[in-house]
Scaffold this motif. Structure first.
Motif, PDB file in Angstrom:
ATOM      1  N   TYR A  77       6.109 -12.807 -30.099  1.00  0.00           N
ATOM      2  CA  TYR A  77       7.140 -13.725 -30.579  1.00  0.00           C
ATOM      3  C   TYR A  77       7.351 -13.478 -32.067  1.00  0.00           C
ATOM      4  O   TYR A  77       6.437 -13.640 -32.881  1.00  0.00           O
ATOM      5  CB  TYR A  77       6.708 -15.171 -30.327  1.00  0.00           C
ATOM      6  CG  TYR A  77       7.786 -16.187 -30.629  1.00  0.00           C
ATOM      7  CD1 TYR A  77       9.086 -16.012 -30.166  1.00  0.00           C
ATOM      8  CD2 TYR A  77       7.496 -17.328 -31.370  1.00  0.00           C
ATOM      9  CE1 TYR A  77      10.077 -16.945 -30.434  1.00  0.00           C
ATOM     10  CE2 TYR A  77       8.472 -18.264 -31.645  1.00  0.00           C
ATOM     11  CZ  TYR A  77       9.769 -18.065 -31.172  1.00  0.00           C
ATOM     12  OH  TYR A  77      10.753 -19.000 -31.447  1.00  0.00           O
ATOM     13  N   ASP A  78       8.584 -13.090 -32.407  1.00  0.00           N
ATOM     14  CA  ASP A  78       8.907 -12.674 -33.777  1.00  0.00           C
ATOM     15  C   ASP A  78      10.144 -13.424 -34.279  1.00  0.00           C
ATOM     16  O   ASP A  78      11.199 -12.809 -34.511  1.00  0.00           O
ATOM     17  CB  ASP A  78       9.137 -11.158 -33.805  1.00  0.00           C
ATOM     18  CG  ASP A  78       9.368 -10.621 -35.207  1.00  0.00           C
ATOM     19  OD1 ASP A  78       8.846 -11.224 -36.176  1.00  0.00           O
ATOM     20  OD2 ASP A  78      10.076  -9.605 -35.339  1.00  0.00           O
ATOM     21  N   PRO A  79      10.043 -14.743 -34.473  1.00  0.00           N
ATOM     22  CA  PRO A  79      11.231 -15.520 -34.859  1.00  0.00           C
ATOM     23  C   PRO A  79      11.750 -15.199 -36.248  1.00  0.00           C
ATOM     24  O   PRO A  79      12.928 -15.406 -36.540  1.00  0.00           O
ATOM     25  CB  PRO A  79      10.744 -16.972 -34.769  1.00  0.00           C
ATOM     26  CG  PRO A  79       9.278 -16.896 -34.968  1.00  0.00           C
ATOM     27  CD  PRO A  79       8.854 -15.602 -34.330  1.00  0.00           C
ATOM     28  N   GLU A  80      10.875 -14.691 -37.133  1.00  0.00           N
ATOM     29  CA  GLU A  80      11.318 -14.363 -38.497  1.00  0.00           C
ATOM     30  C   GLU A  80      11.817 -12.930 -38.621  1.00  0.00           C
ATOM     31  O   GLU A  80      12.230 -12.498 -39.697  1.00  0.00           O
ATOM     32  CB  GLU A  80      10.172 -14.575 -39.498  1.00  0.00           C
ATOM     33  CG  GLU A  80       9.705 -16.010 -39.627  1.00  0.00           C
ATOM     34  CD  GLU A  80       8.579 -16.333 -38.665  1.00  0.00           C
ATOM     35  OE1 GLU A  80       8.051 -15.372 -38.018  1.00  0.00           O
ATOM     36  OE2 GLU A  80       8.221 -17.515 -38.519  1.00  0.00           O
ATOM     37  N   GLY A  81      11.785 -12.167 -37.558  1.00  0.00           N
ATOM     38  CA  GLY A  81      12.254 -10.792 -37.594  1.00  0.00           C
ATOM     39  C   GLY A  81      11.400  -9.897 -38.470  1.00  0.00           C
ATOM     40  O   GLY A  81      11.909  -9.029 -39.182  1.00  0.00           O
ATOM     41  N   ARG A  82      10.072 -10.049 -38.395  1.00  0.00           N
ATOM     42  CA  ARG A  82       9.171  -9.261 -39.239  1.00  0.00           C
ATOM     43  C   ARG A  82       9.030  -7.813 -38.750  1.00  0.00           C
ATOM     44  O   ARG A  82       8.672  -6.931 -39.527  1.00  0.00           O
ATOM     45  CB  ARG A  82       7.795  -9.925 -39.300  1.00  0.00           C
ATOM     46  CG  ARG A  82       7.800 -11.293 -39.973  1.00  0.00           C
ATOM     47  CD  ARG A  82       6.399 -11.889 -39.991  1.00  0.00           C
ATOM     48  NE  ARG A  82       6.379 -13.221 -40.583  1.00  0.00           N
ATOM     49  CZ  ARG A  82       6.281 -13.459 -41.888  1.00  0.00           C
ATOM     50  NH1 ARG A  82       6.175 -12.443 -42.734  1.00  0.00           N
ATOM     51  NH2 ARG A  82       6.269 -14.698 -42.335  1.00  0.00           N
ATOM     52  N   VAL A  83       9.268  -7.574 -37.474  1.00  0.00           N
ATOM     53  CA  VAL A  83       9.152  -6.215 -36.934  1.00  0.00           C
ATOM     54  C   VAL A  83      10.495  -5.526 -37.106  1.00  0.00           C
ATOM     55  O   VAL A  83      11.512  -5.932 -36.528  1.00  0.00           O
ATOM     56  CB  VAL A  83       8.745  -6.244 -35.445  1.00  0.00           C
ATOM     57  CG1 VAL A  83       8.647  -4.824 -34.902  1.00  0.00           C
ATOM     58  CG2 VAL A  83       7.418  -6.972 -35.276  1.00  0.00           C
ATOM     59  N   ALA A  84      10.499  -4.450 -37.885  1.00  0.00           N
ATOM     60  CA  ALA A  84      11.757  -3.794 -38.256  1.00  0.00           C
ATOM     61  C   ALA A  84      12.402  -3.057 -37.083  1.00  0.00           C
ATOM     62  O   ALA A  84      13.618  -3.042 -36.942  1.00  0.00           O
ATOM     63  CB  ALA A  84      11.517  -2.828 -39.411  1.00  0.00           C
ATOM     64  N   ASN A  85      11.599  -2.441 -36.234  1.00  0.00           N
ATOM     65  CA  ASN A  85      12.148  -1.661 -35.125  1.00  0.00           C
ATOM     66  C   ASN A  85      11.478  -2.070 -33.818  1.00  0.00           C
ATOM     67  O   ASN A  85      10.710  -1.300 -33.226  1.00  0.00           O
ATOM     68  CB  ASN A  85      11.947  -0.165 -35.386  1.00  0.00           C
ATOM     69  CG  ASN A  85      12.574   0.706 -34.311  1.00  0.00           C
ATOM     70  OD1 ASN A  85      13.444   0.262 -33.552  1.00  0.00           O
ATOM     71  ND2 ASN A  85      12.125   1.955 -34.217  1.00  0.00           N
ATOM     72  N   PRO A  86      11.756  -3.291 -33.334  1.00  0.00           N
ATOM     73  CA  PRO A  86      11.079  -3.762 -32.115  1.00  0.00           C
ATOM     74  C   PRO A  86      11.406  -2.915 -30.894  1.00  0.00           C
ATOM     75  O   PRO A  86      10.532  -2.663 -30.063  1.00  0.00           O
ATOM     76  CB  PRO A  86      11.600  -5.193 -31.954  1.00  0.00           C
ATOM     77  CG  PRO A  86      12.889  -5.223 -32.724  1.00  0.00           C
ATOM     78  CD  PRO A  86      12.687  -4.296 -33.864  1.00  0.00           C
ATOM     79  N   SER A  87      12.641  -2.451 -30.792  1.00  0.00           N
ATOM     80  CA  SER A  87      13.024  -1.661 -29.617  1.00  0.00           C
ATOM     81  C   SER A  87      12.250  -0.348 -29.560  1.00  0.00           C
ATOM     82  O   SER A  87      11.932   0.147 -28.472  1.00  0.00           O
ATOM     83  CB  SER A  87      14.525  -1.382 -29.640  1.00  0.00           C
ATOM     84  OG  SER A  87      15.264  -2.595 -29.547  1.00  0.00           O
ATOM     85  N   GLY A  88      11.937   0.221 -30.731  1.00  0.00           N
ATOM     86  CA  GLY A  88      11.168   1.463 -30.760  1.00  0.00           C
ATOM     87  C   GLY A  88       9.763   1.277 -30.225  1.00  0.00           C
ATOM     88  O   GLY A  88       9.263   2.101 -29.451  1.00  0.00           O
ATOM     89  N   ILE A  89       9.110   0.188 -30.661  1.00  0.00           N
ATOM     90  CA  ILE A  89       7.753  -0.091 -30.168  1.00  0.00           C
ATOM     91  C   ILE A  89       7.787  -0.351 -28.663  1.00  0.00           C
ATOM     92  O   ILE A  89       6.950   0.161 -27.908  1.00  0.00           O
ATOM     93  CB  ILE A  89       7.148  -1.297 -30.912  1.00  0.00           C
ATOM     94  CG1 ILE A  89       6.982  -0.973 -32.399  1.00  0.00           C
ATOM     95  CG2 ILE A  89       5.797  -1.685 -30.297  1.00  0.00           C
ATOM     96  CD1 ILE A  89       6.474  -2.138 -33.215  1.00  0.00           C
ATOM     97  N   GLU A  90       8.747  -1.154 -28.215  1.00  0.00           N
ATOM     98  CA  GLU A  90       8.874  -1.446 -26.784  1.00  0.00           C
ATOM     99  C   GLU A  90       9.051  -0.155 -25.981  1.00  0.00           C
ATOM    100  O   GLU A  90       8.383   0.054 -24.960  1.00  0.00           O
ATOM    101  CB  GLU A  90      10.065  -2.370 -26.544  1.00  0.00           C
ATOM    102  CG  GLU A  90       9.880  -3.777 -27.066  1.00  0.00           C
ATOM    103  CD  GLU A  90      11.152  -4.601 -26.931  1.00  0.00           C
ATOM    104  OE1 GLU A  90      11.062  -5.836 -27.021  1.00  0.00           O
ATOM    105  OE2 GLU A  90      12.238  -4.013 -26.739  1.00  0.00           O
TER     106      GLU A  90
END
Length: 275
Positions: A240-253
């Protein structure tokens, strides 16, 4: 796999588990299994569930029984299989063997791994909706009449509490903090085990200092741990990343979801930043 081959494998596992039971040491304080036998018993349970799931139609009840015996047996201070759990598995195996011997036509419709039932597919769809709608529910909870107290999602415990409540909509059997076999010298607990769909849910919440690299490393370790869990066919990792701390979430996924992990892995990092 031919019935005779399955029976041969089951009888070998039965003999091996009986030998493990005979090697338990009895002291004044406890009845203990050796470390080597503990590791082997865990592997046997995993191999057994794979064998039944992949080659014996209608084995869901027996799989659940065997895995439940294992899980109950390791839920102790030592995180090792109990004498009673090993004995229970020994008691369950002859029932499986007898079922196969009495039903020569059991394998007639078997053409490989057994697909999830329609009910399981519905539950999996429901789990997907819960994950995708989690943030919308969290936001809605902040808006109450007369500024009444609500649930703010501040840390991972809050994420777990809300996730648990949402899972109750569709799942009757939810097991929080199920024991996970040790990995790299350490043991941990899962957040939730859903036995109806053989799925483990791991939840995380981003925070200051928990960057994308750290999250990726944690998830890799989590996957390595959970693939050793006898009832984990599927791992759902919800970050859960409500603050958008992960810059490239789609890449990790993409990296983790496409890997060959030995179990089905589904990583969700939500909500995604727009624009």
């Amino acid at each position: 796999m031919e019935p005779a081959t399955v029976l041969e494998a089951l009888n070998k596992y039965l003999a091996e588990v009986e030998a493990i039971l005979s090697r338990f040491t009895h002291t004044r304080d406890r009845i203990a299994i050796s470390q080597e036998d503990n590791y082997r018993f865990r592997a046997i349970v995993t191999e057994l569930t794979d064998l039944l799931r992949d080659h014996v139609p209608g084995s869901a009840a027996h799989i659940r029984m065997i895995v439940n015996y294992y899980n109950e047996g390791v839920g102790n201070f030592y995180n090792s299989s109990s004498y009673a759990s090993v004995k229970e598995v020994i008691g369950a195996l002859p029932a499986v063997i007898t079922r196969i011997e009495r039903n020569p036509g059991l394998f007639a419709q078997s053409t490989g791994p057994i697909d999830a039932s329609l009910d399981q597919k519905k539950l999996l769809d429901s789990l997907g909706r819960i994950v995708l709608k989690f943030h919308a529910v969290a936001v809605q909870l902040r808006s109450r009449h007369s500024e009444r107290a609500t649930l703010d999602i501040n840390d991972e415990y809050d994420v777990q509490d809300l996730m648990h409540a949402l899972l109750r909509l569709y799942f009757d059997d939810i097991r929080p903090e199920e024991w996970v076999p040790s990995y790299a010298g350490a043991s941990s607990r899962t957040d939730f085990l859903l036995p109806q769909i053989d799925t483990v849910i791991e939840t995380k919440k981003t925070r200051a200092g928990l960057n994308a690299k750290t999250i990726g490393e944690q998830l890799i370790i989590d996957i390595a741990r959970y693939k050793r869990h006898p009832q984990c066919r599927r791992l759902v990792c919800f970050v859960y990343d409500p603050e958008g701390r992960v810059a490239n979430p789609s890449g990790i996924e993409s990296d983790l979801n496409s890997g060959n992990h030995g179990i089905d892995v589904r990583v969700f990092i939500l909500p995604k930043a727009s624009g």
